[in-house]
Design an enzyme around this catalytic site. Sequence first.
Site, PDB file in Angstrom:
ATOM      1  N   ASP A 265       0.873  -1.185   0.000  1.00  0.00           N
ATOM      2  CA  ASP A 265       0.000   0.000   0.000  1.00  0.00           C
ATOM      3  C   ASP A 265       0.906   1.229   0.000  1.00  0.00           C
ATOM      4  O   ASP A 265       1.597   1.507   0.981  1.00  0.00           O
ATOM      5  CB  ASP A 265      -0.882  -0.039   1.261  1.00  0.00           C
ATOM      6  CG  ASP A 265      -1.563   1.307   1.532  1.00  0.00           C
ATOM      7  OD1 ASP A 265      -1.619   2.137   0.609  1.00  0.00           O
ATOM      8  OD2 ASP A 265      -2.041   1.501   2.664  1.00  0.00           O
ATOM      9  N   GLY A 313      -3.691  -6.339  -4.247  1.00  0.00           N
ATOM     10  CA  GLY A 313      -4.448  -7.557  -3.966  1.00  0.00           C
ATOM     11  C   GLY A 313      -4.716  -8.450  -5.159  1.00  0.00           C
ATOM     12  O   GLY A 313      -5.336  -9.503  -5.000  1.00  0.00           O
ATOM     13  N   SER A 316      -0.836 -12.983  -8.276  1.00  0.00           N
ATOM     14  CA  SER A 316      -1.129 -14.424  -8.260  1.00  0.00           C
ATOM     15  C   SER A 316      -0.833 -15.056  -6.903  1.00  0.00           C
ATOM     16  O   SER A 316      -1.522 -15.990  -6.502  1.00  0.00           O
ATOM     17  CB  SER A 316      -0.296 -15.114  -9.338  1.00  0.00           C
ATOM     18  OG  SER A 316       1.077 -14.841  -9.118  1.00  0.00           O
ATOM     19  N   CYS A 318      -0.839 -13.426  -4.048  1.00  0.00           N
ATOM     20  CA  CYS A 318      -1.236 -12.436  -3.051  1.00  0.00           C
ATOM     21  C   CYS A 318      -2.486 -12.863  -2.286  1.00  0.00           C
ATOM     22  O   CYS A 318      -3.468 -13.302  -2.891  1.00  0.00           O
ATOM     23  CB  CYS A 318      -1.509 -11.139  -3.791  1.00  0.00           C
ATOM     24  SG  CYS A 318      -2.129  -9.862  -2.754  1.00  0.00           S
ATOM     25  N   GLY A 359      -1.890  -9.534 -11.387  1.00  0.00           N
ATOM     26  CA  GLY A 359      -3.178 -10.027 -11.854  1.00  0.00           C
ATOM     27  C   GLY A 359      -3.274 -10.312 -13.343  1.00  0.00           C
ATOM     28  O   GLY A 359      -4.356 -10.626 -13.842  1.00  0.00           O
ATOM     29  N   GLY A 406       5.494 -15.202  -2.675  1.00  0.00           N
ATOM     30  CA  GLY A 406       5.202 -13.777  -2.560  1.00  0.00           C
ATOM     31  C   GLY A 406       6.184 -13.091  -1.629  1.00  0.00           C
ATOM     32  O   GLY A 406       6.775 -13.733  -0.741  1.00  0.00           O
ATOM     33  N   ARG A 417       7.965  -4.278   2.899  1.00  0.00           N
ATOM     34  CA  ARG A 417       6.960  -4.056   1.861  1.00  0.00           C
ATOM     35  C   ARG A 417       5.567  -3.864   2.471  1.00  0.00           C
ATOM     36  O   ARG A 417       4.692  -3.263   1.858  1.00  0.00           O
ATOM     37  CB  ARG A 417       6.960  -5.254   0.904  1.00  0.00           C
ATOM     38  CG  ARG A 417       6.092  -5.061  -0.296  1.00  0.00           C
ATOM     39  CD  ARG A 417       6.261  -6.163  -1.321  1.00  0.00           C
ATOM     40  NE  ARG A 417       5.702  -5.707  -2.576  1.00  0.00           N
ATOM     41  CZ  ARG A 417       4.425  -5.862  -2.893  1.00  0.00           C
ATOM     42  NH1 ARG A 417       3.602  -6.460  -2.082  1.00  0.00           N
ATOM     43  NH2 ARG A 417       3.976  -5.388  -4.041  1.00  0.00           N
ATOM     44  N   ASN A 459      -6.165  -5.092 -34.684  1.00  0.00           N
ATOM     45  CA  ASN A 459      -7.637  -5.206 -34.703  1.00  0.00           C
ATOM     46  C   ASN A 459      -8.285  -3.912 -34.220  1.00  0.00           C
ATOM     47  O   ASN A 459      -9.359  -3.518 -34.673  1.00  0.00           O
ATOM     48  CB  ASN A 459      -8.134  -6.348 -33.798  1.00  0.00           C
ATOM     49  CG  ASN A 459      -7.682  -7.711 -34.261  1.00  0.00           C
ATOM     50  OD1 ASN A 459      -7.232  -8.527 -33.460  1.00  0.00           O
ATOM     51  ND2 ASN A 459      -7.776  -7.976 -35.557  1.00  0.00           N
ATOM     52  N   GLY A 486     -14.860 -18.836 -24.433  1.00  0.00           N
ATOM     53  CA  GLY A 486     -13.948 -19.975 -24.592  1.00  0.00           C
ATOM     54  C   GLY A 486     -14.541 -20.965 -25.581  1.00  0.00           C
ATOM     55  O   GLY A 486     -15.632 -20.743 -26.116  1.00  0.00           O
TER      56      GLY A 486
HETATM   57  P1  IMP Z   1       1.451 -11.488 -10.581  1.00  0.00           P
HETATM   58  O1  IMP Z   1       2.008 -10.961 -11.863  1.00  0.00           O
HETATM   59  O2  IMP Z   1      -0.026 -11.698 -10.636  1.00  0.00           O
HETATM   60  O3  IMP Z   1       2.201 -12.681 -10.082  1.00  0.00           O
HETATM   61  O4  IMP Z   1       1.646 -10.332  -9.485  1.00  0.00           O
HETATM   62  C1  IMP Z   1       2.906  -9.843  -9.126  1.00  0.00           C
HETATM   63  C2  IMP Z   1       2.740  -8.724  -8.141  1.00  0.00           C
HETATM   64  O5  IMP Z   1       2.174  -9.186  -6.913  1.00  0.00           O
HETATM   65  C3  IMP Z   1       4.039  -8.060  -7.685  1.00  0.00           C
HETATM   66  O6  IMP Z   1       4.562  -7.169  -8.621  1.00  0.00           O
HETATM   67  C4  IMP Z   1       3.608  -7.391  -6.402  1.00  0.00           C
HETATM   68  O7  IMP Z   1       2.983  -6.149  -6.617  1.00  0.00           O
HETATM   69  C5  IMP Z   1       2.576  -8.347  -5.851  1.00  0.00           C
HETATM   70  N1  IMP Z   1       3.136  -9.205  -4.783  1.00  0.00           N
HETATM   71  C6  IMP Z   1       4.329  -9.808  -4.703  1.00  0.00           C
HETATM   72  N2  IMP Z   1       4.432 -10.566  -3.588  1.00  0.00           N
HETATM   73  C7  IMP Z   1       3.255 -10.414  -2.943  1.00  0.00           C
HETATM   74  C8  IMP Z   1       2.739 -10.953  -1.727  1.00  0.00           C
HETATM   75  O8  IMP Z   1       3.354 -11.755  -1.019  1.00  0.00           O
HETATM   76  N3  IMP Z   1       1.483 -10.531  -1.391  1.00  0.00           N
HETATM   77  C9  IMP Z   1       0.775  -9.655  -2.141  1.00  0.00           C
HETATM   78  N4  IMP Z   1       1.196  -9.175  -3.312  1.00  0.00           N
HETATM   79  C10 IMP Z   1       2.441  -9.544  -3.699  1.00  0.00           C
END
Ligand code: IMP
Length: 500
Positions: A265, A313, A316, A318, A359, A406, A417, A459, A486
């Site tokens: 945050d 939030g 992947s 998180c 995400g 994470g 962090r 496109n 899909g």
């Molecule tokens: P992904 O691309 O969906 O895997 O998201 C990666 C992002 O998740 C990172 O760049 C961070 O902002 C966030 N992140 C990394 N580690 C954590 C964690 O332990 N908890 C929550 N968010 C995280």
Amino acid sequence: MVAFYYSEPSRTFNEFLLIPNLTEKNCTPKDVDLKTPISKFKKGEQPDLSLNIPFSSAVMQSVSDSTMAIALARCGGISFIYGSQSVADQAAMVRKVKEYKAGFVVSRSNLTPQHTLKDVLDLRKKTGHSTVAITDNGTPNGKLFGIVTSRDYRVSRDSLDKKISEFMTPFSSLVYGKSGITLSEANDIIWEHKLNCLPIVDGATNLQYLVFRKDYDAHKGNPSALLDDNKSYIVGAGINTRDYKERVPALINAGVDVLVIDASDGYTEWQSETLKYVKSNFDVKIGAGNIVDREGFLYLVESGADFVKVGIGGGSICITREQKGIGRGQASALIEVNEAREKYFQETGIYIPICSDGGIVHDYHITLALAMGADFVMMGRYFARFDESPTKKLKIGNNFVKEIWGEGSNRARNWQRYDTGGKEGLVFEEGVDSYVPYAGSLKENLDKSIGKIKSTMTNCGARSIEDLQKNARITLVSATSLVEGGAHDVIMKESSLSGE
Ligand code: IMP
């Protein structure tokens, strides 16, 4: 007084699609340019720092080390080397990237003239290298006395005790290059003299590098490589709001090109203080985040951020939303921050790049993020799958996987962090320790993703990210039409690929 309620639900990428615009004949994937700004700039001027592709790798132990940074910069993107390590270790990783010269390798098999043929054979068995540099002290940067390759000895005839000085190709007979030579000049010498390997020495004939014939092809074809004025790869690094007075000078000294304050945050007074300190003491680009709304965006911009990272939030790995109940759907966050950025641009004439962080699951999510206003994306899971990520490749059942954890997991212990000014240490976890399916090499996968992004952009009639941001037409999809998206109502053959 009552709490503020947003009337709209917060939405994710999966809920949106792009509607094609007219595609003109001269709008094909090869006409699309993915160059994108990463540092703020004034209207009509050029940004000081741009990426050649809108990809950055996450500030995570399981994603961004020097190997990843070199591989990604070679393709035109940027890595932010993780900050959850000692200042010295992080600076060493940055330095490694800055000192890396494509195709120039530091010699890893070295002996002295006093060593014997047996030593050569033992070393060869251990390393697999058939070229051994012979230096005065047996180090990779000692004075070069000669080279030994398998052409210099015959195991069947020569005694194992034979001294290297008696059979090496001595320096006086070697063809060599001088420090500062380019890769293509080195390659010309290799071809002219029919060599397999060219040693590069400095003015005092100390060995600097070896250039191998076989490496040239692998390194020459990277027209989008992200390079600084000295032809070194561009690299970023993550910092926190605690030890920045010590960390930032060390990273700058190591040659870092851009910093980012990495926090779950970012809408905090600590980020503002850190930005102000860095901006008033150093000439370096710095991004901040993460935020998910206009207030957070403006706060960081007014504190001096060169770019702003959006997303809480959605990562992947998180579990922040589950643990603390904070966050916002990534699409809603981006759309609001993009509106704030546009308004700020209209009012001040200053463009602030936005990074969509976390995400991204499908390649089209990247294109959607760009259409919704992101100038580049940051990804963890995506990059963790590749050979170049720092984690172990394991076999589970019949499948290869790579580890990913994470920064908020107990494994990473990156409490800075998640620091909210309390006592040091992770009181609870905000991330998991997990696996992702192994996917091969970065370049192979990146080429495919870029191919898809460019194709979608055509496109939408867009030849640049700016075109896409201005002209994209984005539609919400209903829950029912998601099924239609899909393959459906058919029986899948096993060989059908679901694709990334
Ligand atoms: P992904 O691309 O969906 O895997 O998201 C990666 C992002 O998740 C990172 O760049 C961070 O902002 C966030 N992140 C990394 N580690 C954590 C964690 O332990 N908890 C929550 N968010 C995280």
